[in-house]
Motif scaffolding. Structure first.
Motif, short mmCIF file in Angstrom:
data_model
loop_
_atom_site.label_atom_id
_atom_site.label_comp_id
_atom_site.label_asym_id
_atom_site.label_seq_id
_atom_site.Cartn_x
_atom_site.Cartn_y
_atom_site.Cartn_z
N GLY A 122 -7.21 -40.27 -35.72
CA GLY A 122 -6.89 -41.49 -36.80
C GLY A 122 -7.23 -42.72 -36.40
O GLY A 122 -7.18 -43.76 -37.11
N ASP A 123 -7.56 -42.95 -34.89
CA ASP A 123 -8.13 -44.11 -34.88
C ASP A 123 -9.51 -44.37 -34.95
O ASP A 123 -10.32 -43.45 -35.31
N MET A 124 -9.93 -45.64 -35.01
CA MET A 124 -11.14 -45.80 -35.83
C MET A 124 -11.70 -47.07 -35.01
O MET A 124 -11.27 -48.14 -34.74
N LEU A 125 -13.14 -47.12 -34.77
CA LEU A 125 -13.96 -48.20 -34.11
C LEU A 125 -15.13 -48.64 -35.16
O LEU A 125 -15.79 -47.97 -35.38
N TYR A 126 -15.12 -49.76 -35.32
CA TYR A 126 -16.24 -50.36 -36.11
C TYR A 126 -17.28 -51.01 -35.23
O TYR A 126 -16.94 -51.89 -34.24
N VAL A 127 -18.63 -50.80 -35.33
CA VAL A 127 -19.74 -51.48 -34.50
C VAL A 127 -20.64 -51.76 -35.19
O VAL A 127 -21.28 -51.43 -36.24
N PRO A 128 -21.01 -53.19 -35.01
CA PRO A 128 -22.00 -54.00 -35.90
C PRO A 128 -23.39 -53.37 -35.53
O PRO A 128 -23.62 -52.77 -34.51
N PRO A 129 -24.28 -53.69 -36.16
CA PRO A 129 -25.80 -53.14 -35.74
C PRO A 129 -26.24 -53.79 -34.42
O PRO A 129 -25.77 -55.11 -34.00
N ARG A 130 -27.04 -53.22 -33.56
CA ARG A 130 -27.55 -53.80 -32.25
C ARG A 130 -26.55 -53.84 -31.22
O ARG A 130 -26.88 -54.37 -30.18
N TRP A 131 -25.39 -53.37 -31.54
CA TRP A 131 -24.41 -53.53 -30.36
C TRP A 131 -24.27 -52.15 -29.57
O TRP A 131 -24.53 -51.06 -30.21
N GLY A 132 -24.40 -52.21 -28.10
CA GLY A 132 -24.36 -51.04 -27.53
C GLY A 132 -23.04 -50.51 -27.62
O GLY A 132 -22.00 -50.92 -27.51
N HIS A 133 -23.26 -49.15 -27.53
CA HIS A 133 -22.08 -48.17 -27.61
C HIS A 133 -22.12 -46.93 -27.00
O HIS A 133 -23.23 -46.42 -27.25
N ASP A 134 -21.21 -46.32 -26.17
CA ASP A 134 -21.54 -45.02 -25.58
C ASP A 134 -19.95 -44.32 -25.62
O ASP A 134 -18.99 -44.76 -25.33
#
Length: 394
Positions: A205-217
């Motif tokens: 149920g949790d959600m994360l928004y990540v914009p373009p060109r942001w690093g994420h792992d």
């Protein structure tokens, strides 16, 4: 939809506030964006692991598996991504027979299945929750399955993405990227330098928004599934190439169009030099093709509604008398002030027909009463859409 009304999906932000403060600017963590169990009793995950494995076995579904060895599957240092050895990562492309996948007990592997919304109604319905973002920006809903320790490494995307946890738990590390260099020799694009600024564990149920060109792992804490809702951000050159190709495809030679004629006194002492008159003639020809702004508008609508190559429709259906209409979940339909676009085709539209077609595109369905108000020509077009499998009686 009231764009200023708070949404639980956005953690109490309104769509207008989210687009103003976060969209393509900075990440946003949203706890309890969706309930793990819906009021209807349906689970949050649009597919079970078994159903996802079955999709991955099909040749009309894009899938891939990323496998890490025992070293890569161990917890990583949190300050910086270690440079993995090339043999630490393996990438395989589907379709996959179930026996070709690693055992569920094996750590450090993940399977990613693209376009689940095209094949599973529950995934399509989940994607509809994001329709306060223009349909032209939608890419697809991808579902990933991961065993404990599984992930694809620290990376960047060229599109906006909402990462919705639907089963199990995944640890996400996120941060801006100054140097987008990738580790050489790997089958997956992993950042060579990644220093996250935030770290969270997401549960169902949790959600994360990540914009373009942001690093994420993202690394699975246990057996988990994540839905990635992606929104494409086309490059200008790429889009221009597609638009111009569409315009050229529609050009028909006019037999009465004048040919190039050399001007008087065109004899030359420099035969290899490009004639200025020919240069001007070519420029005028191109300008003439693009003089009508509706040509580019039509091409844009056709490009943005073109289904992906692996999309196929079930044809041969007939339109029933007095029925409503709903779009097939694989259908992409949009409009502008002068046209209606559907699955890579364009139609001129005006008056009542245009209003009803726009309602169909926005609501993705028309009632029987609305369908009865369509003109005879529009009724014939709709019947053809049903025959092609683009829409269905409702």
């Amino acid at each position: 939809m009231n764009l200023r009304e708070p949404l639980a999906l956005l953690g109490g932000l309104s769509p207008a506030a989210f687009m103003r403060d976060h969209w393509q600017k900075r990440p946003l963590l949203i706890r309890n964006a969706l309930p793990p169990i819906a009021d209807s009793g349906a689970p949050l995950a649009p597919v079970t692991p078994a159903q996802l494995f079955e999709l991955a076995s099909r040749d009309d579904v894009e899938s891939r598996v990323v496998i890490q060895d025992a070293v890569a599957a161990k917890p990583k240092a949190r300050s910086k991504t270690a440079v993995p050895a090339p043999e630490a990562w393996r990438l395989k492309h589907g379709p996959f027979a179930r026996r070709a996948l690693p055992p569920l007990s094996q750590r450090g592997w993940t399977m990613l299945v693209q376009g689940v919304d095209l094949h599973v109604q529950a995934a399509h319905d989940l994607l509809q929750r994001f329709r306060w973002i223009a349909d032209a920006r939608v890419d697809d809903l991808m579902v990933s399955y991961a065993s404990p320790g599984g992930g694809v490494g620290a990376h960047i995307d060229s599109y906006d993405v909402f990462l919705l946890q639907v089963h199990g738990h995944r640890r996400w590390r996120v941060g801006p990227v100054d140097d987008a260099s990738f580790v050489e020799g790997l089958p997956v694009r992993i950042l060579e330098r990644f220093e996250p600024t935030d770290e969270w564990v997401l549960g169902p149920g949790d959600m994360l928004y990540v914009p373009p060109r942001w690093g994420h792992d993202g690394v699975a804490e246990d057996e988990c599934m994540t839905c990635s809702v992606g929104f494409r951000t086309p490059m200008g050159t790429e889009l221009a190439r597609e638009l111009l190709q569409r315009v050229l495809d529609d050009v028909e030679a006019d037999p009465d169009e004048p040919h190039f004629r050399d001007p008087p006194r065109s004899a030359t002492e420099t035969p290899a030099r490009m004639p200025a008159a020919l240069d001007a003639f070519a420029r005028k020809a191109v300008d003439r093709l693009l003089r009508d702004p509706s040509q580019l508008a039509r091409a844009l609508g056709e490009v943005m509604t073109e289904p992906k190559p692996e999309v196929w429709f079930d044809t041969g259906l007939e339109r029933g008398a007095g029925a409503g209409l709903r779009l097939d979940r694989r259908t992409r339909m949009m409009y502008d002030d002068r046209h209606v676009f559907i699955n890579g085709e364009s139609f001129n539209a005006a008056g009542r027909d245009a209003r009803l077609m726009r309602e169909l595109a926005d609501a993705r369905r028309l009632t029987a009463q609305q369908c009865n108000r369509l003109s005879a020509d529009a009724q014939a077009v709709v019947a053809d859409w049903v025959a092609q499998g683009w829409a269905h009686d409702d």
